[in-house]
Enzyme design. Structure first.
Site, PDB file in Angstrom:
ATOM      1  N   ASP A  48       0.841  -1.202   0.000  1.00  0.00           N
ATOM      2  CA  ASP A  48       0.000   0.000   0.000  1.00  0.00           C
ATOM      3  C   ASP A  48       0.875   1.250   0.000  1.00  0.00           C
ATOM      4  O   ASP A  48       1.763   1.398   0.837  1.00  0.00           O
ATOM      5  CB  ASP A  48      -0.886   0.002   1.253  1.00  0.00           C
ATOM      6  CG  ASP A  48      -1.762   1.244   1.326  1.00  0.00           C
ATOM      7  OD1 ASP A  48      -2.886   1.205   0.798  1.00  0.00           O
ATOM      8  OD2 ASP A  48      -1.313   2.261   1.903  1.00  0.00           O
ATOM      9  N   TYR A  53       2.823   9.935  -0.195  1.00  0.00           N
ATOM     10  CA  TYR A  53       3.982   9.362   0.494  1.00  0.00           C
ATOM     11  C   TYR A  53       5.309   9.651  -0.220  1.00  0.00           C
ATOM     12  O   TYR A  53       6.372   9.454   0.352  1.00  0.00           O
ATOM     13  CB  TYR A  53       3.845   7.845   0.655  1.00  0.00           C
ATOM     14  CG  TYR A  53       2.611   7.374   1.381  1.00  0.00           C
ATOM     15  CD1 TYR A  53       1.784   8.257   2.096  1.00  0.00           C
ATOM     16  CD2 TYR A  53       2.250   6.024   1.355  1.00  0.00           C
ATOM     17  CE1 TYR A  53       0.649   7.808   2.741  1.00  0.00           C
ATOM     18  CE2 TYR A  53       1.115   5.578   2.014  1.00  0.00           C
ATOM     19  CZ  TYR A  53       0.308   6.472   2.691  1.00  0.00           C
ATOM     20  OH  TYR A  53      -0.817   6.026   3.333  1.00  0.00           O
ATOM     21  N   LYS A  82      -3.022   6.010  -4.089  1.00  0.00           N
ATOM     22  CA  LYS A  82      -4.149   6.901  -3.799  1.00  0.00           C
ATOM     23  C   LYS A  82      -4.020   8.268  -4.473  1.00  0.00           C
ATOM     24  O   LYS A  82      -2.916   8.764  -4.658  1.00  0.00           O
ATOM     25  CB  LYS A  82      -4.264   7.113  -2.271  1.00  0.00           C
ATOM     26  CG  LYS A  82      -4.225   5.823  -1.466  1.00  0.00           C
ATOM     27  CD  LYS A  82      -4.244   6.069   0.023  1.00  0.00           C
ATOM     28  CE  LYS A  82      -3.911   4.810   0.799  1.00  0.00           C
ATOM     29  NZ  LYS A  82      -2.478   4.529   0.887  1.00  0.00           N
ATOM     30  N   HIS A 115      -7.750   9.410  -1.296  1.00  0.00           N
ATOM     31  CA  HIS A 115      -7.010   9.376  -0.037  1.00  0.00           C
ATOM     32  C   HIS A 115      -7.762  10.049   1.115  1.00  0.00           C
ATOM     33  O   HIS A 115      -7.644   9.635   2.268  1.00  0.00           O
ATOM     34  CB  HIS A 115      -5.645  10.052  -0.224  1.00  0.00           C
ATOM     35  CG  HIS A 115      -4.619   9.630   0.774  1.00  0.00           C
ATOM     36  ND1 HIS A 115      -3.271   9.727   0.552  1.00  0.00           N
ATOM     37  CD2 HIS A 115      -4.719   9.086   2.018  1.00  0.00           C
ATOM     38  CE1 HIS A 115      -2.600   9.268   1.611  1.00  0.00           C
ATOM     39  NE2 HIS A 115      -3.463   8.877   2.509  1.00  0.00           N
TER      40      HIS A 115
END
Length: 289
Positions: A48, A53, A82, A115
């Site tokens: 994931d 990120y 996401k 997200h």
């Protein structure tokens, strides 16, 4: 309930997802290769990530190398990323998807999530957050219909956000990824998702670290069943019907987090459920209209 690294559950569109995955929330570039490599070598097949990120490229590099080495085949993996909070809107979300796909160096994604129901960008003139969310979802439906992603879902959605989405979507989300641990036992949301055939996936299962790992009830039960506090918390979520995606950059922890083939008694599950204090360590979507 068996929870080995190979255990899967079926999503509402018929595809299978591993119950245990590797989370990569803000894992540094210097650590991500080791984390992903050690996870996949140990048998993890679910990774994931998110555009937020900023590690999709490094994850893509590592996966590509592992496929080249014959450690894993692409079709064995379940990769989720996401749409970021700044990428809401129909065209923005389509563009965001292509950027993520390129960084991950994949031909398709297994799951693509919104997200967060809100945005940190300024809303376009005349646009409400509700209408912007709706346009983002339409983009995800297009990607699904075009075969670029095998499933679509959301993250950090409350019951009201899900109700709004279910009243207007043509493709139902397969999952809602939310913060979930005994200090934030979102029972009402869990029941709502179960009744609508949406899987709840837990992030932040260890609640930001030491506070919950040293909780007396957690320590008492983990000692009683001879498992670590982290293993107990992850298995608790799975026995409540959730998927878990613990993050770790240490190989031994990555392995430990996958060793969940044991049972917690219903009595102990209830004790952990009762620790709820509606305490969040991450985002709070309740004030997003």
């Amino acid at each position: 309930m068996s929870s080995s690294i190979k255990s899967t559950i079926k999503l509402n569109n018929g595809i299978n997802i591993p119950v245990i995955g590797l989370g990569t929330y803000l894992t540094e570039d210097s650590d991500i290769e080791q984390s992903v490599r050690s996870a996949i070598e140990q048998g993890y097949r679910h990774i994931d990530t998110a555009s937020y990120y900023k590690n999709e490229k490094k994850i893509g590099d590592t996966i590509k190398q592992l496929i080249k080495e014959g450690v894993v085949k692409r079709e064995e993996l379940f990769i989720t990323t996401k749409v970021g909070t700044w990428q809401h809107g129909y065209e923005n979300a389509l563009k965001a998807f292509e950027e993520s796909l390129e960084k991950l160096q994949l031909d398709y994604l297994d799951c693509y999530l919104i997200h967060y129901p809100g945005t940190y960008s300024e809303l376009p003139k005349g646009e409400s957050m509700s209408s912007l969310r709706s346009k983002t979802w339409k983009a995800l439906e297009k990607l699904y219909n075009d075969g670029k992603v095998r499933s679509i879902g959301v993250s950090n959605y409350t019951e009201s956000h899900l109700h709004e989405l279910l009243s207007q979507c043509t493709i139902k989300p397969v999952m809602n990824q939310v913060e979930f641990h005994p200090y934030l036992f979102q029972e009402s949301l869990l029941n709502y998702c179960k009744s609508n055939d949406i899987v709840l996936e837990a992030y932040g299962s260890l609640a930001g670290g030491n506070e919950i790992l040293t909780e007396p009830v957690v320590l008492e039960i983990s000692n009683q069943i001879n498992k670590t506090p982290a293993q107990l918390l992850l298995k608790w979520a799975i026995q409540n019907g959730l998927i878990v995606i613990p993050k770790s950059i240490k190989s031994e922890r990555v392995i430990e987090n996958s060793l969940l083939d044991f049972e917690i008694s219903q009595e102990n599950i209830k004790k952990l459920n009762l620790l709820n204090k509606n305490k969040r360590f991450y985002w709070d979507p309740n004030n997003v209209n």
